[in-house]
Design a protein around this motif. Sequence first.
Motif, PDB file in Angstrom:
ATOM      1  N   PHE A 172      16.348 -11.388  -7.961  1.00 56.86           N
ATOM      2  CA  PHE A 172      16.654 -12.277  -9.077  1.00 56.86           C
ATOM      3  C   PHE A 172      15.841 -13.552  -8.908  1.00 56.86           C
ATOM      4  O   PHE A 172      15.728 -14.084  -7.799  1.00 56.86           O
ATOM      5  CB  PHE A 172      18.155 -12.584  -9.074  1.00 56.86           C
ATOM      6  N   GLY A 173      15.285 -14.018 -10.015  1.00 49.84           N
ATOM      7  CA  GLY A 173      14.564 -15.283  -9.955  1.00 49.84           C
ATOM      8  C   GLY A 173      14.857 -16.098 -11.191  1.00 49.84           C
ATOM      9  O   GLY A 173      15.072 -15.553 -12.277  1.00 49.84           O
ATOM     10  N   LEU A 174      14.906 -17.423 -11.015  1.00 52.58           N
ATOM     11  CA  LEU A 174      15.127 -18.292 -12.174  1.00 52.58           C
ATOM     12  C   LEU A 174      14.464 -19.643 -11.937  1.00 52.58           C
ATOM     13  O   LEU A 174      14.305 -20.057 -10.790  1.00 52.58           O
ATOM     14  CB  LEU A 174      16.620 -18.443 -12.470  1.00 52.58           C
ATOM     15  N   MET A 175      14.058 -20.282 -13.023  1.00 54.73           N
ATOM     16  CA  MET A 175      13.444 -21.605 -12.906  1.00 54.73           C
ATOM     17  C   MET A 175      14.467 -22.710 -12.629  1.00 54.73           C
ATOM     18  O   MET A 175      14.206 -23.596 -11.836  1.00 54.73           O
ATOM     19  CB  MET A 175      12.629 -21.956 -14.167  1.00 54.73           C
ATOM     20  N   PRO A 176      15.629 -22.742 -13.293  1.00 55.60           N
ATOM     21  CA  PRO A 176      16.585 -23.826 -13.035  1.00 55.60           C
ATOM     22  C   PRO A 176      17.167 -23.759 -11.622  1.00 55.60           C
ATOM     23  O   PRO A 176      17.019 -22.753 -10.933  1.00 55.60           O
ATOM     24  CB  PRO A 176      17.666 -23.596 -14.092  1.00 55.60           C
ATOM     25  N   HIS A 177      17.844 -24.827 -11.250  1.00 56.30           N
ATOM     26  CA  HIS A 177      18.320 -24.994  -9.877  1.00 56.30           C
ATOM     27  C   HIS A 177      19.841 -24.944  -9.781  1.00 56.30           C
ATOM     28  O   HIS A 177      20.490 -25.992  -9.763  1.00 56.30           O
ATOM     29  CB  HIS A 177      17.850 -26.346  -9.333  1.00 56.30           C
ATOM     30  N   PRO A 178      20.440 -23.752  -9.658  1.00 58.89           N
ATOM     31  CA  PRO A 178      21.892 -23.701  -9.539  1.00 58.89           C
ATOM     32  C   PRO A 178      22.404 -24.362  -8.257  1.00 58.89           C
ATOM     33  O   PRO A 178      23.523 -24.898  -8.237  1.00 58.89           O
ATOM     34  CB  PRO A 178      22.202 -22.192  -9.545  1.00 58.89           C
ATOM     35  N   GLU A 179      21.572 -24.366  -7.211  1.00 57.86           N
ATOM     36  CA  GLU A 179      22.027 -24.990  -5.953  1.00 57.86           C
ATOM     37  C   GLU A 179      22.191 -26.497  -6.125  1.00 57.86           C
ATOM     38  O   GLU A 179      22.917 -27.126  -5.361  1.00 57.86           O
ATOM     39  CB  GLU A 179      21.056 -24.660  -4.811  1.00 57.86           C
ATOM     40  N   ALA A 180      21.544 -27.058  -7.142  1.00 57.53           N
ATOM     41  CA  ALA A 180      21.626 -28.506  -7.347  1.00 57.53           C
ATOM     42  C   ALA A 180      22.888 -28.902  -8.099  1.00 57.53           C
ATOM     43  O   ALA A 180      23.098 -30.072  -8.386  1.00 57.53           O
ATOM     44  CB  ALA A 180      20.391 -29.010  -8.084  1.00 57.53           C
ATOM     45  N   VAL A 181      23.731 -27.926  -8.411  1.00 56.80           N
ATOM     46  CA  VAL A 181      25.028 -28.274  -8.997  1.00 56.80           C
ATOM     47  C   VAL A 181      26.111 -27.475  -8.266  1.00 56.80           C
ATOM     48  O   VAL A 181      27.000 -26.895  -8.849  1.00 56.80           O
ATOM     49  CB  VAL A 181      25.029 -28.105 -10.548  1.00 56.80           C
ATOM     50  N   TYR A 182      26.010 -27.539  -6.917  1.00 56.30           N
ATOM     51  CA  TYR A 182      27.026 -26.864  -6.110  1.00 56.30           C
ATOM     52  C   TYR A 182      28.346 -27.611  -6.166  1.00 56.30           C
ATOM     53  O   TYR A 182      29.400 -27.044  -5.926  1.00 56.30           O
ATOM     54  CB  TYR A 182      26.539 -26.683  -4.660  1.00 56.30           C
ATOM     55  N   ALA A 183      28.280 -28.912  -6.506  1.00 57.34           N
ATOM     56  CA  ALA A 183      29.503 -29.719  -6.595  1.00 57.34           C
ATOM     57  C   ALA A 183      29.518 -30.458  -7.928  1.00 57.34           C
ATOM     58  O   ALA A 183      28.457 -30.795  -8.469  1.00 57.34           O
ATOM     59  CB  ALA A 183      29.563 -30.730  -5.451  1.00 57.34           C
ATOM     60  N   LYS A 184      30.720 -30.714  -8.429  1.00 52.54           N
ATOM     61  CA  LYS A 184      30.813 -31.422  -9.718  1.00 52.54           C
ATOM     62  C   LYS A 184      30.247 -32.823  -9.645  1.00 52.54           C
ATOM     63  O   LYS A 184      29.820 -33.379 -10.651  1.00 52.54           O
ATOM     64  CB  LYS A 184      32.279 -31.474 -10.172  1.00 52.54           C
ATOM     65  N   TRP A 185      30.256 -33.415  -8.442  1.00 54.42           N
ATOM     66  CA  TRP A 185      29.743 -34.792  -8.389  1.00 54.42           C
ATOM     67  C   TRP A 185      28.232 -34.854  -8.618  1.00 54.42           C
ATOM     68  O   TRP A 185      27.672 -35.930  -8.782  1.00 54.42           O
ATOM     69  CB  TRP A 185      30.152 -35.503  -7.091  1.00 54.42           C
ATOM     70  N   LEU A 186      27.579 -33.703  -8.659  1.00 55.90           N
ATOM     71  CA  LEU A 186      26.149 -33.694  -8.971  1.00 55.90           C
ATOM     72  C   LEU A 186      25.887 -33.509 -10.466  1.00 55.90           C
ATOM     73  O   LEU A 186      24.743 -33.573 -10.920  1.00 55.90           O
ATOM     74  CB  LEU A 186      25.451 -32.579  -8.184  1.00 55.90           C
ATOM     75  N   HIS A 187      26.929 -33.244 -11.242  1.00 56.24           N
ATOM     76  CA  HIS A 187      26.775 -33.055 -12.686  1.00 56.24           C
ATOM     77  C   HIS A 187      26.725 -34.421 -13.367  1.00 56.24           C
ATOM     78  O   HIS A 187      27.508 -35.311 -13.034  1.00 56.24           O
ATOM     79  CB  HIS A 187      27.957 -32.232 -13.227  1.00 56.24           C
ATOM     80  N   PRO A 188      25.801 -34.598 -14.324  1.00 56.90           N
ATOM     81  CA  PRO A 188      25.668 -35.925 -14.941  1.00 56.90           C
ATOM     82  C   PRO A 188      26.932 -36.421 -15.639  1.00 56.90           C
ATOM     83  O   PRO A 188      27.086 -37.627 -15.853  1.00 56.90           O
ATOM     84  CB  PRO A 188      24.527 -35.755 -15.944  1.00 56.90           C
ATOM     85  N   ASP A 189      27.825 -35.518 -16.007  1.00 52.52           N
ATOM     86  CA  ASP A 189      29.037 -35.948 -16.708  1.00 52.52           C
ATOM     87  C   ASP A 189      30.175 -36.297 -15.764  1.00 52.52           C
ATOM     88  O   ASP A 189      31.281 -36.551 -16.218  1.00 52.52           O
ATOM     89  CB  ASP A 189      29.501 -34.840 -17.672  1.00 52.52           C
ATOM     90  N   HIS A 190      29.912 -36.324 -14.441  1.00 55.31           N
ATOM     91  CA  HIS A 190      31.082 -36.443 -13.566  1.00 55.31           C
ATOM     92  C   HIS A 190      31.798 -37.782 -13.686  1.00 55.31           C
ATOM     93  O   HIS A 190      33.000 -37.850 -13.570  1.00 55.31           O
ATOM     94  CB  HIS A 190      30.750 -36.052 -12.118  1.00 55.31           C
ATOM     95  N   THR A 191      31.054 -38.861 -14.004  1.00 59.75           N
ATOM     96  CA  THR A 191      31.769 -40.133 -14.190  1.00 59.75           C
ATOM     97  C   THR A 191      32.508 -40.172 -15.526  1.00 59.75           C
ATOM     98  O   THR A 191      33.278 -41.081 -15.786  1.00 59.75           O
ATOM     99  CB  THR A 191      30.835 -41.362 -14.119  1.00 59.75           C
ATOM    100  N   ARG A 192      32.234 -39.188 -16.370  1.00 57.91           N
ATOM    101  CA  ARG A 192      32.962 -39.092 -17.644  1.00 57.91           C
ATOM    102  C   ARG A 192      34.160 -38.159 -17.505  1.00 57.91           C
ATOM    103  O   ARG A 192      34.842 -37.859 -18.492  1.00 57.91           O
ATOM    104  CB  ARG A 192      32.022 -38.568 -18.758  1.00 57.91           C
TER     105      ARG A 192
END
Lengths: 1015, 284
Positions: free
Chosen positions: B230-250
């Motif tokens: 399996f291969g993909l361009m986006p980075h799922p490892e970069a959102v292993y935690a919710k605190w890495l999601h841009p909406d987390h302060t929301r």
Amino acid sequence: MAVTRVEVTPKQGEGMRDVRGDVVRRQLMADHNIKVEEVRSINGFLIKSNISKAEITERVNDLFSDPIIEDVLTDTLFLSSSEHFPTTPAAAITIGFKPGVTDNPGSAAFDGFKTIFPHHDHQRDASISTYHTYAFFGLPEGVSTEWLASTLHNNLIQRAVITDANGCSNGQWPAIDYPEKPPQILTPPQRMNLEISDEELLSLSETGLLALNLEEMQTIQSHYRDEAIRQSRAAVGIVTDAPTDVELECLAQTWSEHCKHKIFASKIHHIDPETGEDSVIDSIFKTHIMKPTHDMQKEVDWLLSVFHDNSGVIAWDDDWSVCMKAETHNSPSALDPYGGAMTGIVGVNRDILGTGLGARPIANTDVFCFGPPNWEGELPDNLFHPSRVFRGVHAGVRVGGNESGIPTVNGAIVFDDRYIGKPLVYCGTVGIMPRKLPDGRESHIKTPTAGDIVYMVGGRVGYDGIHGATFSSLELTEESPSSAVQIGDPITQKKMLDMVLEARDAGLISCITDNGAGGLSSSIGEMATYTDGCEIDLAKVPLKQPGLSAWEILVSESQERMTIAVKPEDCAAFDAMAQLHEVEATPVATFTNTGMFHVKYEEETVAYLSIEFLHDGVPQLQLESEWHTPTPELFTPETISLPEKAGHSNLLLRMLAQPNIASKESWVRQYDHEVIAQTVIKPFVGVERDGPGDAGVIAPIHGDPHGLVISCGIAPRYSDLDAGAMAAASIDEAVRNAVCAGINVDKMAGLDNFCWPDSIESVKTPDGKFKLAQLVRANRELERVCRAYRLPCVSGKDSMKNDYGTGEKKISIPPTLLYSVFGDQPDVRFTATSDFKNPGEKVYLVGISKEELGASEISFMLRDSGEANGIGGQVPLLPNPEINITTYRALSTAIQSGLIRTAHDCSEGGVAVAAAEMCIGGRVGANIDIDGTGDASVWSRLWGESLGRFLVGVQPENEDAFIKWMAGHPITILGTVTESENLTISDGYDVLIDVETNSMVEAWQKTLDMTGGVA
Amino acid sequence: MAAPKVAVLFGFGINCDHETAAVFNLVGGDAERVHVNNFVSGNRSLDDFEILAVPGGFSFGDHLGSGRLMGNRMRFALRDQLHAFVAAGKPIIGICNGFQVLVKTGLLPGPSAQTPLPDFVQRASLTLNDSGRYEDRWVTLEFDAESPCIWTKGIERIDCPVRHGEGKFVMPSTTDFDALAANNQLTVRYVDPSTPVGKGMTDRPLPFPLSPNGSMRNIAGICDATGLVFGLMPHPEAVYAKWLHPDHTRNTAPGPLTSDVLGEWEGEGLQIFRNAVEYVLGNR
């Protein structure tokens, strides 16, 4: 050896694009308003090898071209192929490198070449050189091919071969050849006669780019008259009564302003006729920077290493320490924006790698100061247009940072006309290292001993990068040398970084430092102070091309090199690790305890200097400083007649479009800010991820929410009124930005990076006394504010010759302090961003608005447009920083406790701009009333930039708790976030501003979007 | 049961090796960063591992096309080891530059459903984004529920960052796409987040920035016919935690309500790695 040409061009067809050509087309549109119908691109490779053309031709699809998307030709120019180029272009331009310039695609191609021909005996000077050809179709009348070529290359490092419309119709295509470097003849070490007149001494310094003053030249002269020294030299067989060229160059590098910070170390006679002060400061650095930090170090246990290493180190928790360093690369970036900026960022990465026993770089920061990108005035000779500098610098740090896998988490871009003369390119890096290595050593302490073997690791030494340190200690002129320009090679450095960190963890490193300014002479020279001596053999240093003289090998600043000391018993393991990573590591020296910096070329001694004289022999400068308060014409907004209704609304839209305020998103988004999977607060925030972030927040240990905040502050235009206020404002802004993210204000550290115009009074600089007084005031304010904030400066740098030209034509930058803050964030699950979160959120002002419009963004905007007479007036001041910090602590802990999730620093453009940015981030409206925010004028309360202020959003259910939490601190309710699509700001019953959020978004985003779109 | 051993490649400009190893370890893997040359030289053997990850980065600076030179090293030096790895039923993932590497070695999309094992022939490519720019921005991804991909089971839609300049997926002809589509190998696509979950996937190219690169059929990632690679361009490892999601302060970062590793803070990306670890454990 034969040279085989291979050319590759994108296939044409459904869904396929020639993107490289398209980028050129769009930039011509965006920067010059020139509409070209189509640009097609060709990548070329010139393969110098004894492998036959036939063999290469057979394998082109394995390496040079991608058969799915590209066509390829061997030994034929695509432009001559009517099958691939059926239409004749109006112009064709080929850009290649000059001989000896770093060609990264070429080196990568050669690496790949060896992979596909693995068993072949590749000759020593086999290599691959690359070029690009652009073919222009539908070129408007009057666009000259020469001019077009000039926009595509920098002739300091590149060459262009051009075919104009005539040539194209005759089929005279640009065929660039292999950039063969003429052979160099090695010059043996020279005796440098210093028994000459003072004038001749100075002329020797000037023509040799030594950048030493008369007293320094005389100090060297008298050193060689010492009988004891002559005798010791005779013993090692080196010329006794004069320095060799190797020694003189080595001293010039080591004693350069760049390396020794002679102005910060000088004895300054400072007078202030306004207060009657007449005093002497014995080293600004020791007095105002080092002493306060050392005082603070006595009171806390987390300041592990300050000032003496490549970066300052603080304990972050029991297991990890973090460090940070920022550098400038101004002069190289002025000559070659791309290469200069790239070597800036990869260079400061090496400072981190060279800290303690080696730290891992985990975050970058980039702060740039440029001339206005839309500048239409005259440009002095040899200077690029600001938009070109901007593009080049941006591309350089983008490539350097992205390819190195280090996220760019924070930065700023500042514009002022005076940066046309010299752009400022600040590059910072944060690193992390385990407190203790597996072998039990504390990682922030270097442990060299005499007998250790000193390796040069990474890249090779070449002509590129000779005289960088001394060159940056001079003003920029029309004749500035090209040897000071280099292009970085991030992949060579990345391989080295991987290897060095493995070697560190395996316990193989006893000492490490980077090769930056001054090359080996500085790196080995500085490390040799630990053991008090070293012996170097320059003949062992691997070279990019043969023929470098001994002095050139010693001082060349060729990139991507670390100097690492290894115990003799560990050398075999170290060599094996280098081999695995395909990193060149060569033993070039040994640490001794002889007290001597002893340099040989094979058996011949070419330099023999005592460590003491090399490092402590430079005489202290004695300088004069005299302050007088600048009195520019006053900014008197009350005399400006605004249209009744739309007045301040229009001003708001204009302010949002000011380059200093406008969104930098289209640029910043091109930096990878999330590699390493740790970035919690990104450069842009909010529902559409396009509102401004105040500080970067990272959680570097995967799975652990323990965080680190990285922020910066910069306010150069306040120097027009008072450089002291400028310094205070920069520090305060950096701290406020960090507070917005919930930094622990009791565990944060700072970096001071001063960029100043020449401040030594001379014929060239008649106002040197005043510029030095600006430096004195800035440092006094730095000490006062940092002591009050208990904010230790753990590392810093200064760049003291930021001027272009002389006399009438002289352009000096405004004195500029970049202050960076890094510190602890206890738990990133509780932090804040600037975007308003939802309708109903209550908006509060924290801090006090005062009558402080001097040198404000609004004053500059209205002066530049002719609506106001000047920018003079009261500059924002910080009279009671010890009170401010208590408010910051209260606000930061409110964020850490989860009470607040919306906070934004209030700076350029004041309350109006801050509120607008928060609406943009949340795509909401707000009703704000500035009545009750003090007695200052409406203009000051709306646009003023008083320090110590924030706008925060509080959810209604938390409002009572927030008010209690902030008891005793200045907070004022401003209003509420609304469902409506407008920001309205009133002063009691007077509505001052009523603007749609969408209009604000458009105004804010359009100015600096120079991408030319995506179509 | 012993944790599955995961080889995370590094060296020559691979940059995401630390976080890729970390996310496997969070979900019960035993990840080790292994320098490419250790496999090439035979110091280490792929046989000793049960999962292979090729992380993101800029291998060899992406000169001569992203992933090309690293792909060549693997194609020429590790051909037999990689073939044996897939034949043994062991999963491989390539993320971003790793995806580019797998495409250029020919591991993705691979030969065909009839002869699914690798033949190391390149059939697709990832080329420069239509925008001409490297960009770091968040996108919304939707997964084909029918895909044979063992990495994406049960995942419907996630937010992820992309960070690339060469992510436009291309193949020579529409029949190539149709063949992959018929076998549900077009595993993951860029979608418009305003569409209902499960209804976002479309062959019609979405506008920038919904599709960040102009990929044909909005393809963000594909799998081979075995479903193991399996291969993909986006980075799922970069959102292993919710605190890495841009909406987390929301307070609106999406993800599971609870997890054994990060409690309420697990991010949407982690499940991909957990799927592979569980697959290995279930097939021992």
